[in-house]
Structure formats: C-alpha cells, structure tokens
Design a protein around this motif. Structure first.
Motif, mmCIF file in Angstrom:
data_model
loop_
_atom_site.group_PDB
_atom_site.id
_atom_site.type_symbol
_atom_site.label_atom_id
_atom_site.label_comp_id
_atom_site.label_asym_id
_atom_site.label_seq_id
_atom_site.Cartn_x
_atom_site.Cartn_y
_atom_site.Cartn_z
ATOM 1 N N LYS A 176 60.217 37.403 -1.868
ATOM 2 C CA LYS A 176 60.040 38.183 -0.644
ATOM 3 C C LYS A 176 58.958 37.588 0.251
ATOM 4 O O LYS A 176 59.117 37.507 1.477
ATOM 5 N N SER A 177 57.837 37.172 -0.362
ATOM 6 C CA SER A 177 56.741 36.598 0.432
ATOM 7 C C SER A 177 57.173 35.299 1.106
ATOM 8 O O SER A 177 56.775 35.014 2.243
ATOM 9 N N GLU A 178 57.992 34.515 0.397
ATOM 10 C CA GLU A 178 58.470 33.266 0.993
ATOM 11 C C GLU A 178 59.434 33.533 2.140
ATOM 12 O O GLU A 178 59.392 32.853 3.165
ATOM 13 N N VAL A 179 60.285 34.541 1.973
ATOM 14 C CA VAL A 179 61.251 34.882 3.018
ATOM 15 C C VAL A 179 60.536 35.365 4.282
ATOM 16 O O VAL A 179 60.942 35.066 5.409
ATOM 17 N N ILE A 180 59.442 36.107 4.088
ATOM 18 C CA ILE A 180 58.707 36.637 5.248
ATOM 19 C C ILE A 180 57.769 35.586 5.832
ATOM 20 O O ILE A 180 57.727 35.353 7.041
ATOM 21 N N GLY A 181 56.968 34.947 4.969
ATOM 22 C CA GLY A 181 55.890 34.076 5.431
ATOM 23 C C GLY A 181 56.325 32.719 5.932
ATOM 24 O O GLY A 181 55.801 32.222 6.950
ATOM 25 N N LEU A 182 57.280 32.080 5.236
ATOM 26 C CA LEU A 182 57.619 30.701 5.576
ATOM 27 C C LEU A 182 58.268 30.543 6.950
ATOM 28 O O LEU A 182 57.909 29.617 7.693
ATOM 29 N N PRO A 183 59.214 31.395 7.348
ATOM 30 C CA PRO A 183 59.782 31.230 8.687
ATOM 31 C C PRO A 183 58.736 31.372 9.801
ATOM 32 O O PRO A 183 58.770 30.626 10.788
ATOM 33 N N ILE A 184 57.802 32.318 9.637
ATOM 34 C CA ILE A 184 56.773 32.486 10.661
ATOM 35 C C ILE A 184 55.840 31.276 10.678
ATOM 36 O O ILE A 184 55.432 30.794 11.740
ATOM 37 N N ALA A 185 55.484 30.783 9.476
ATOM 38 C CA ALA A 185 54.631 29.592 9.395
ATOM 39 C C ALA A 185 55.315 28.400 10.063
ATOM 40 O O ALA A 185 54.678 27.623 10.784
ATOM 41 N N LEU A 186 56.625 28.266 9.835
ATOM 42 C CA LEU A 186 57.378 27.172 10.458
ATOM 43 C C LEU A 186 57.366 27.302 11.972
ATOM 44 O O LEU A 186 57.217 26.304 12.700
ATOM 45 N N LEU A 187 57.493 28.533 12.452
ATOM 46 C CA LEU A 187 57.476 28.765 13.902
ATOM 47 C C LEU A 187 56.128 28.349 14.496
ATOM 48 O O LEU A 187 56.071 27.699 15.556
ATOM 49 N N VAL A 188 55.041 28.689 13.817
ATOM 50 C CA VAL A 188 53.709 28.297 14.295
ATOM 51 C C VAL A 188 53.572 26.783 14.309
ATOM 52 O O VAL A 188 53.044 26.194 15.263
ATOM 53 N N LEU A 189 54.046 26.140 13.250
ATOM 54 C CA LEU A 189 53.961 24.680 13.172
ATOM 55 C C LEU A 189 54.785 24.018 14.269
ATOM 56 O O LEU A 189 54.389 22.976 14.822
ATOM 57 N N LEU A 190 55.915 24.600 14.603
ATOM 58 C CA LEU A 190 56.733 24.058 15.697
ATOM 59 C C LEU A 190 55.985 24.149 17.022
ATOM 60 O O LEU A 190 56.053 23.236 17.849
ATOM 61 N N VAL A 191 55.262 25.245 17.218
ATOM 62 C CA VAL A 191 54.482 25.399 18.450
ATOM 63 C C VAL A 191 53.330 24.398 18.469
ATOM 64 O O VAL A 191 53.026 23.787 19.500
ATOM 65 N N VAL A 192 52.674 24.213 17.314
ATOM 66 C CA VAL A 192 51.522 23.305 17.237
ATOM 67 C C VAL A 192 51.940 21.873 17.475
ATOM 68 O O VAL A 192 51.332 21.139 18.266
ATOM 69 N N PHE A 193 53.017 21.432 16.785
ATOM 70 C CA PHE A 193 53.408 20.023 16.850
ATOM 71 C C PHE A 193 54.484 19.739 17.891
ATOM 72 O O PHE A 193 54.585 18.618 18.399
ATOM 73 N N GLY A 194 55.317 20.735 18.155
ATOM 74 C CA GLY A 194 56.366 20.537 19.152
ATOM 75 C C GLY A 194 57.549 19.743 18.651
ATOM 76 O O GLY A 194 58.515 19.535 19.388
ATOM 77 N N THR A 195 57.487 19.250 17.391
ATOM 78 C CA THR A 195 58.597 18.478 16.835
ATOM 79 C C THR A 195 58.987 19.057 15.483
ATOM 80 O O THR A 195 58.143 19.553 14.726
ATOM 81 N N LEU A 196 60.263 18.969 15.167
ATOM 82 C CA LEU A 196 60.768 19.521 13.913
ATOM 83 C C LEU A 196 60.243 18.743 12.720
ATOM 84 O O LEU A 196 59.858 19.326 11.700
ATOM 85 N N VAL A 197 60.189 17.427 12.827
ATOM 86 C CA VAL A 197 59.726 16.591 11.715
ATOM 87 C C VAL A 197 58.269 16.918 11.377
ATOM 88 O O VAL A 197 57.910 17.118 10.215
ATOM 89 N N GLY A 198 57.408 16.987 12.401
ATOM 90 C CA GLY A 198 56.008 17.296 12.168
ATOM 91 C C GLY A 198 55.812 18.674 11.561
ATOM 92 O O GLY A 198 54.917 18.884 10.738
ATOM 93 N N ALA A 199 56.658 19.622 11.930
ATOM 94 C CA ALA A 199 56.526 20.991 11.433
ATOM 95 C C ALA A 199 57.015 21.138 9.998
ATOM 96 O O ALA A 199 56.483 21.950 9.229
ATOM 97 N N VAL A 200 58.013 20.360 9.623
ATOM 98 C CA VAL A 200 58.612 20.508 8.295
ATOM 99 C C VAL A 200 57.718 19.913 7.202
ATOM 100 O O VAL A 200 57.680 20.424 6.072
ATOM 101 N N LEU A 201 56.998 18.848 7.509
ATOM 102 C CA LEU A 201 56.180 18.176 6.487
ATOM 103 C C LEU A 201 55.180 19.110 5.803
ATOM 104 O O LEU A 201 55.078 19.106 4.566
ATOM 105 N N PRO A 202 54.397 19.930 6.538
ATOM 106 C CA PRO A 202 53.488 20.860 5.856
ATOM 107 C C PRO A 202 54.223 21.851 4.948
ATOM 108 O O PRO A 202 53.698 22.231 3.896
#
Length: 741
Positions: free
Chosen positions: A181-207
């Motif tokens: 449940k925590s992964e389902v809730i937390g990971l998509p939001i974390a990915l969204l933040v990383l996409l905003v920070v890096f602006g690229t899918l590759v940069g966001a997926v690595l973390p």
C-alpha cells in the motif's frame, strides 16, 4: 565540507566504477534477482512483535509459571456475539461447544473452556471461549490457519478469533499489505516530483530504481538473518519506509550533480568521477550521520528496537552503496542520455527558483530577531502536548478495528472487567512443597500483605481457593491427592510453585496500577521467592526498559552528531545550533502526534483510530531516525554557506547564496521523503501510522520552517560568531581536505 575539483579517493572511486560500469550493473542485477526471490518471504519469517522485556521479572515469572504450573504456551480467545441474545444461557453455551467439536480433535489443543472473567453489566450478548494450546508462538502461527478453519459459529452468531497468535498472524498480513500500500501511494507521487525536478523521464526513473533496489536487497538479506535470529515483524515496514525515502533522496542528489558535471567536464568519465568526488562523498557522510542516529536504538534492550536498528542500518548502508556503485555505473552508461525523454519544456524547469530562494533569505535576514522569536515560540508551543503525553504498549491496538483479532479484543474489553481479565500475577516459590503447613502459612501471610497494599482490589491464591480454615486444617485437606489435583488443574499450585492473582482497583494500563506493581515488588516476601508478572507488570517493564535508556540514546546521538559536525564545519556554534534546531522540529512533530493519537484531533480525517495514548516506542524511533536525516539537510545547506563564506568573508551574502543554491533541491528531497514516509499514515498498523505522521512532520518542519527561516535568521544574528573556533580547531581547518556535494 566544500565542493572541490581535487582528485581524492572518491574521484578515483567514481573513475573505477565508470571503467567497470557494465560489470557493476550486471552484479546488481544478479543481486536484485537473487534477493528478490526471497525478499517477499521475509514478512512471513518474522514472528515476534519484539516487545518481550527479556530477562525482566515479568518475563522470568511468566516463563517459570508456564514451566512449573503447566500454563499453556499460548492462548486463543473465541469471541461470540449475537445482537439481542443472552449468550450466557445454557442452551447457547452448549451450541457453541457443539460447534467446536472439530477443534477439540486437534492434538495440540490442550483445553477449551468458557471464560470465567466477571462481566460488565448488560453485556450478555458476548461470550468468550478460551482455547489453550500446547504450542509456542512460532508453531502456533503455522497452525493458525488450520485452527481458524475449524472455528464455525452456531447459526445466527458471529465469532471473532483473538489472542496472541491471532494478533501476530494479523500483524504479519497487515505488514505485507502495508508494504504494498505504501509503495502504491508513495512511489507515483515521488515519481511525479522527480519529473518536475529533472524534467526528463530517464532522470526521474533512476532514483526510483535505487530506492527499490535498496529495499529489495535489504529484505533479501534480512530473510537469511531471520533463519538464525528472532526479529520483530515491524522490520519490513521500517526497511520499506527508510529505504525508499533515503534511497530516492540520495539518488536525487547524485543525478542532479551529474547533470551539472556533464556541462562542466570534458567527457562522461570525468563527469562520473567528479559526481562521486562531490555528491558521492556527501552521500557517504550523510549515510554515516543517519547510521549514527539509528545506532541510538541499539541501546534499548528490546528486540523491537534492535530489529528496527538492524533493518535501518542495512537499508541505509545498501542505499549509500547502491548510489555510489549502481547509480554511478548507470550514469556512466547513459551519459548525456540522462536528459532524454523530456516531459517538461526547458522553460518550465526551476524557472526563477534561485531568485526566489535568494529573496527569501534576504527577507528573513531583514528582521532576524523578530522572526527567530516568533518561529521559536511557535515551535515551543507545538511541543506543549508532550507535557501531558501518556505512553502505552499496544497489543491488538496496533491493528485497525477492521481486523478480526482487534475487533474480538475490543468486544472483550466491552463485555468483561479488564482488571479481572488482565490481573497482576505473582509467581511464588516455596522452600518446602506448597502443600506443607509451613508453606501455607507463608503464602497466607504474603497474600495478606498483598491485599493490604494500596491499590489492590482482591487477591486470589490456592489458599483462599480452599475456603476458610487454619493452616493445619488446609494442610490436612491437601494430603488428599484429589484436592491437590484440583488445584493443579486450576493452575494455582504445584510442587514448590504457587500463583497469586492480584486484581487492581484501577485499569491495567492506568498509572496507578504501575505504582501498585512497584509497591508489590518492594514487599517483604517473608522467606518466599517471588516474581511479579502478568500483563500490567509486563507493560511496566517494557516502558521502564525504554525510558531507562533514553538518556543513553540522547547522549550518544546528540554527542556523536555534534562531534561529526564539529569535524565537518570546524565551528563551535554551528553544530550546537543544528542540534538545538533538530530538537525543536522533533518536539513540535511529537506534540502533533500526541494530539492526533492520544486526543483524537484530525484522527478521522487521517483514518487513524485514537487509542488514548502514544506508543512508548515512538519518541525514541522518531528521534533516532529524524536526527540523522535532518543532519543531512543541515550539512548540505551549511556546507554551501561555508563555501561562500570562505571565498567572500561576507556572512549575509554567504547565507543568501547558500540558500539560493540549495533551497530547491532540499525542498524537493524533503518533499519526496515526506511523501514516502507520510504514505504510511494510510496503512493499517497503528505504530507505522504514527511513525509515518511523526517522521513526515519532522522532516517537513525541518526542511521548511527550520532550514528556510530559522537558519538564515540565526546566521544573521550570530554573524562572525558562527565561524568562531578555538586555535587548535582553526589550525586543523586550514589543513583539512575539503568535501561536499
């Protein structure tokens, strides 16, 4: 700790990783597959809640009662209910017993009987059957599905299985569900933040890859450790929470720095090496800071804390290792392709963010004293609920009411007198056999002293179970084997051991009952060997064991942290200021936890069941975890300010530049961490809910109010005093090697 272009150990480390980048990725892939195959089995291997105060009077007393009086190794409670019915009637009780014929046939079922605990008025709609098992915890958990399958309620009734094995079984299931449940809730939001920070899918997926790798590898390692050692079933939740939060955060810093180095260096190899030399080195020392905090939990001698300490140490170490090996290797392979697959236009990335943080810094430093007083008083006010904090040790309450074992436990508390249901037990060991006249005299006298102790409602023993009579008369009665057999079957006395059941005036978890347990332990035993045990004593020993080690935890974590920061900044005041500000953020977040869990504020909105107290484990866990993580942000910000100060000598300009360069990244990293740990608020286990709330609030307060407002304000107020150090420290400062993100 400054950024540098010198080629130190970490530069050569990064260069080596780049050289063998494909082998490193293959190694981690094999590791992931291997540990991934067993990681999912880990929660099922952990069958201990970790709250046993091993070696305490209550623990020793309980073990000896089980061994010497043949008390059952484990108990289950079958709680039957039917609206509007009287389940105390003979025909209803017979229907219940008839429904348990299959259960009676199981070889490990020792006894099935109706609870003799006195009822609360008007609750005849609940009936409880106690099932005594000849199984200890681990085998009882293995047999629980079989037991559960044989329990079928009579027509029109409902049955809820509760008791130790049932609660532990539900906790195992909840732990598995919570991780998902925590992964389902937390990971998509974390990915969204990383996409905003890096602006690229590759940069966001690595973390995300680093975070998942860290968690999976750690759970796999834990699986093999659990083969030989008893670990708490809360460990997987801690590993998931910390692993995702720290792993993603570290990778965020590393990827961000690599993108900067790609613009500065001549080739990818140099970029990887310099990323390792700067961000990699800081991640290493940040990991050390977090490990110092986690090690504080080791001082508390409970399996719960030492399991969380082990899980935290493993997952943080794996996260640091993964960032400085796997991630560097992946960056070396990707090179400039790290900026591919754009999801945001270049014009929208961090537009104006540096200017914003610069304005914030100068705005804060215009009125530093006023702001410090307002923010400081506000944080201290948020700490005031701590003065009324009530600590407790949850049992079934760690689960939400939707779980069967929790619901059954709640029904029993409503239907029965909790004092009678959970009495203080005293294990008495006599020199002669308990049937002897001299032993009867000693036990009778000790029972009299016990009954006269303030806070005692009544005392039950094998002596008063025989009725009135002199010591000699009772000894004569007990010469009959039938009389002895009856008392042995009632688990009241046998050979040299007797059981004294003490029913307190107040509830088992009332502070007055704690005082009673302490008073009973001070009684003169009059030649008897006594151990005070039972639920209230067990609870008190757990709380005492936690609170008794708090000074050691505080001294170790704050002392070592201060010394580490002293070595990093070569300043007397900066480390002290960092420690004090951490205490403010921790205190404020714990104050809010008390309001939510003890008093029920916002409990419904957060899907939390207020249980009237705060788990005694939370203050220590939150302190140990947050102290290390907060230091990470402190080091990052102050090291940038220090770097500017050493080149300009202007304290105010340096503070503004430091916040300008780090504000966006610290905020993004903190937000990801808050999202990951905060997602546990919406899981099932109440301790993890409280931990998620406490950790999330601490990091949120630390990364916003503390770092953005108090740090610049205090830097301005203290001026050059920030950088003061004794002569011996200044000499070492001139000779030290620089480091930093």
């Amino acid at each position: 700790m400054r950024e540098t272009s010198s080629k130190g150990f970490f530069w050569h480390w990064g260069h080596t990783i780049y050289r063998y980048r494909r082998l490193v990725v293959i190694f981690w892939a094999v590791l992931f597959i291997g540990f991934g195959m067993v990681a999912q089995k880990t929660p099922g291997m952990l069958k201990d809640n970790g709250f046993t105060p091993k070696g305490s009077d209550s623990d020793r007393g309980l073990i000896e009662l089980q061994q010497e009086l043949d008390l059952p190794a484990s108990l289950l409670n079958l709680v039957y209910t039917r609206d509007g019915a009287d389940l105390t009637k003979a025909e209803e009780k017979q229907a219940i017993m008839d429904s348990l014929l299959d259960l009676k046939k199981l070889l490990y079922v020792q006894q099935i009987s109706f609870s003799a605990t006195p009822r609360n008025t008007g609750r005849n709609d609940v009936q409880t059957v106690t099932v005594a098992l000849n199984l200890h915890t681990d085998p009882a958990l293995e047999k629980y599905p079989e037991i559960k399958g044989t329990v079928k309620p009579p027509a029109g009734m409902k049955v809820y299985v509760s008791g130790g094995p049932a609660i532990l079984y539900d906790m195992q299931q909840a732990s598995k569900n919570d991780i998902a449940k925590s992964e389902v809730i937390g990971l998509p939001i974390a990915l969204l933040v990383l996409l905003v920070v890096f602006g690229t899918l590759v940069g966001a997926v690595l973390p995300m890859i680093v975070g998942l790798m860290s968690v999976t590898t750690t759970l796999g390692i834990t699986y093999f450790i659990a083969q030989s050692y008893s670990l708490s079933n809360f460990l997987p939740n801690m590993v998931t929470m910390l692993g995702l939060a720290v792993g993603i955060d570290y990778a965020l810093f590393l990827v961000s720095r690599f993108r900067e180095e790609l613009k500065r260096q001549q080739n990818v190899a140099e970029a990887v090496a310099m990323t390792s030399q700067t961000a990699g080195k800081s991640i290493f020392f940040s990991g050390v800071a977090v490990l110092i905090g986690l090690l504080g939990m080791f001082f508390v001698d409970l399996t719960f804390f030492r399991s969380l300490c082990l899980g935290g140490l493993l997952v943080v170490s794996v996260s640091v290792l993964a960032a400085n090996t796997l991630l560097l290797a992946l960056l070396g392979i990707l090179g400039a392709r790290i900026n591919s697959l754009n999801v945001l236009p270049q014009s929208l990335r961090h537009r104006g963010s540096s200017r914003f943080w610069e304005k914030v810094a100068y705005g804060v430093m215009k009125r530093p004293l006023l702001l410090t007083l307002i923010v400081g008083c506000g944080l201290i006010y948020m700490m005031t609920p701590l003065g009324h904090m009530k600590l407790g040790v949850p049992n079934a309450e760690v689960l939400p009411p939707s779980y069967e074992s929790r619901h059954g436990s709640d029904l029993m508390k409503l239907a029965y007198d909790s004092r009678e249901m959970n009495p203080i037990q005293i294990r008495i060991h006599t020199e002669k056999e308990v049937w002897d006249e001299a032993s009867i005299r000693q036990v009778r006298e000790f029972a009299r002293k016990t009954a006269n102790t303030s806070g005692v409602n009544k005392v039950q023993s094998y002596v008063n179970a025989l009725g009135a009579g002199s010591d000699a008369e009772l000894a004569a009665i007990l010469k009959a084997p039938e009389a002895r057999k009856q008392l042995e079957d009632q688990k009241l006395a046998k050979n040299h051991t007797a059981l004294l059941a003490v029913v307190p005036v107040r509830d088992p978890d009332d502070p007055g009952t704690d005082v009673l347990v302490r008073d009973l332990r001070k009684l003169n035993p009059g030649g008897l060997d006594v151990l005070v045990t039972g639920g209230p004593a067990y609870r008190l020993d757990i709380i005492d064991r936690i609170q008794g080690h708090i000074p050691e935890v505080l001294a170790f974590v704050m002392g070592i942290t201060y010394l580490v920061l002293l070595a990093a900044f070569r300043s007397i005041l900066l480390p002290l200021k960092a420690v004090l500000m951490n205490i403010l953020s921790l205190g404020a977040s714990l104050g809010i936890v008390v309001l939510v869990f003890q008093y029920g504020y916002m409990a419904d909105a957060l899907h939390i069941t207020s249980i009237g107290y705060v788990s005694a484990t939370l203050p220590v866990i939150i302190f140990c975890v947050v102290f290390g993580i907060s230091m990470d942000y402190e080091v990052f910000l102050i090291s940038r300010i220090m770097e500017e100060y050493e080149s300009t000598g202007d304290n105010e300009l340096s503070t503004a530049e430091g916040l300008k360069k780090t504000g966006s990244l610290i905020t993004s990293a903190a937000f990801i961490l808050v999202v990951v740990v905060g997602s546990f608020i919406f899981t099932d286990i109440e301790i993890m809910k409280a931990l998620g709330l406490g950790l999330g609030l601490s990091v949120l307060i630390d990364a916003t109010i503390i770092r953005v407002m108090l740090v610049p304000a205090l830097m301005k107020l203290l001026g050059k005093a920030n950088w003061w150090a004794p002569k011996w420290l200044r000499i070492r400062k001139e000779n030290r090697g620089p480091s930093g993100r």
